[in-house]
Design a protein around this motif. Structure first.
Motif, PDB file in Angstrom:
ATOM      1  N   GLN A   1      63.194  49.680  21.002  1.00  0.00           N
ATOM      2  CA  GLN A   1      61.914  49.446  21.660  1.00  0.00           C
ATOM      3  C   GLN A   1      62.000  48.866  22.900  1.00  0.00           C
ATOM      4  O   GLN A   1      61.340  49.150  23.742  1.00  0.00           O
ATOM      5  N   ALA A   2      63.179  48.134  23.082  1.00  0.00           N
ATOM      6  CA  ALA A   2      63.350  47.454  24.425  1.00  0.00           C
ATOM      7  C   ALA A   2      63.821  48.430  25.469  1.00  0.00           C
ATOM      8  O   ALA A   2      63.394  48.379  26.771  1.00  0.00           O
TER       9      ALA A   2
ATOM     10  N   LEU B   1      62.356  51.749  30.209  1.00  0.00           N
ATOM     11  CA  LEU B   1      61.852  53.010  30.703  1.00  0.00           C
ATOM     12  C   LEU B   1      60.627  53.062  31.415  1.00  0.00           C
ATOM     13  O   LEU B   1      60.216  53.470  32.105  1.00  0.00           O
ATOM     14  N   SER B   2      59.507  52.546  30.163  1.00  0.00           N
ATOM     15  CA  SER B   2      58.334  52.566  30.801  1.00  0.00           C
ATOM     16  C   SER B   2      57.865  51.808  31.926  1.00  0.00           C
ATOM     17  O   SER B   2      57.208  52.068  32.878  1.00  0.00           O
TER      18      SER B   2
ATOM     19  N   ARG C   1      69.599  45.999  34.526  1.00  0.00           N
ATOM     20  CA  ARG C   1      70.600  45.597  33.646  1.00  0.00           C
ATOM     21  C   ARG C   1      70.136  45.852  32.173  1.00  0.00           C
ATOM     22  O   ARG C   1      69.187  45.413  31.801  1.00  0.00           O
ATOM     23  N   ARG C   2      71.129  45.967  31.339  1.00  0.00           N
ATOM     24  CA  ARG C   2      70.910  46.267  29.792  1.00  0.00           C
ATOM     25  C   ARG C   2      70.568  44.965  29.031  1.00  0.00           C
ATOM     26  O   ARG C   2      71.217  43.904  29.635  1.00  0.00           O
ATOM     27  N   GLY C   3      69.901  44.952  28.249  1.00  0.00           N
ATOM     28  CA  GLY C   3      69.416  43.605  27.818  1.00  0.00           C
ATOM     29  C   GLY C   3      70.714  42.968  27.004  1.00  0.00           C
ATOM     30  O   GLY C   3      70.550  41.923  26.756  1.00  0.00           O
TER      31      GLY C   3
END
Length: 142
Positions: A13-14, A19-20, A138-140
């Motif tokens: 979901q993140a 992306l949104s 940055r990736r979570g």
């Protein structure tokens, strides 16, 4: 014959939210750019063309074909755009001295002035949204 489908990585979901949000920031920037171009008396496409010519990689001469590629339009559409830019006194065409079949595009002083003003505003806007973009890129999990 069917090919086996590659397994798709899990999308969280993140990831969807990132992306949104990224698409949203792009749309906001494009809307900002359109308003700025109109306020300067240019169409957004004219602004994009001037920027593509001025910011061409390596600063080398730009042909109509190069412009079409940079704007991701068909050659004949780029020719029409260059015609309108020429009529507006924003672009001059010069014949390539080495290959007389090629036409090289140059910005006029008037176009340089418009583009400089627009670029200052766009760079300010990019500076404003840069922290949001960095956070999104940055990736979570990093």
């Amino acid at each position: 014959m069917t090919h086996p489908q590659k397994p798709r990585p899990a999308i969280s979901q993140a990831d969807y939210q990132r992306l949104s949000e990224f698409r949203y920031l792009i749309r906001r920037f494009l809307e900002f750019s359109q308003v700025q171009a109109h306020d300067a008396g240019l169409t957004p496409r004219q602004h994009q063309a001037l920027l593509a010519i001025k910011g061409y990689p390596g600063g080398g001469p730009v042909t109509v074909g190069d412009l079409a590629e940079r704007l991701r339009v068909r050659h004949h559409s780029a020719v029409e755009l260059v015609n309108r830019l020429g009529e507006a006194g924003l672009v001059a065409r010069d014949q390539d001295k080495d290959d007389h079949r090629r036409v090289l595009l140059q910005l006029t002083v008037r176009a340089d002035d418009h583009l400089a003003d627009l670029s200052v505003a766009h760079l300010d806007e990019l500076s404003r949204i840069e922290p949001m973009l960095r956070r999104l890129l940055r990736r979570g999990d990093e």
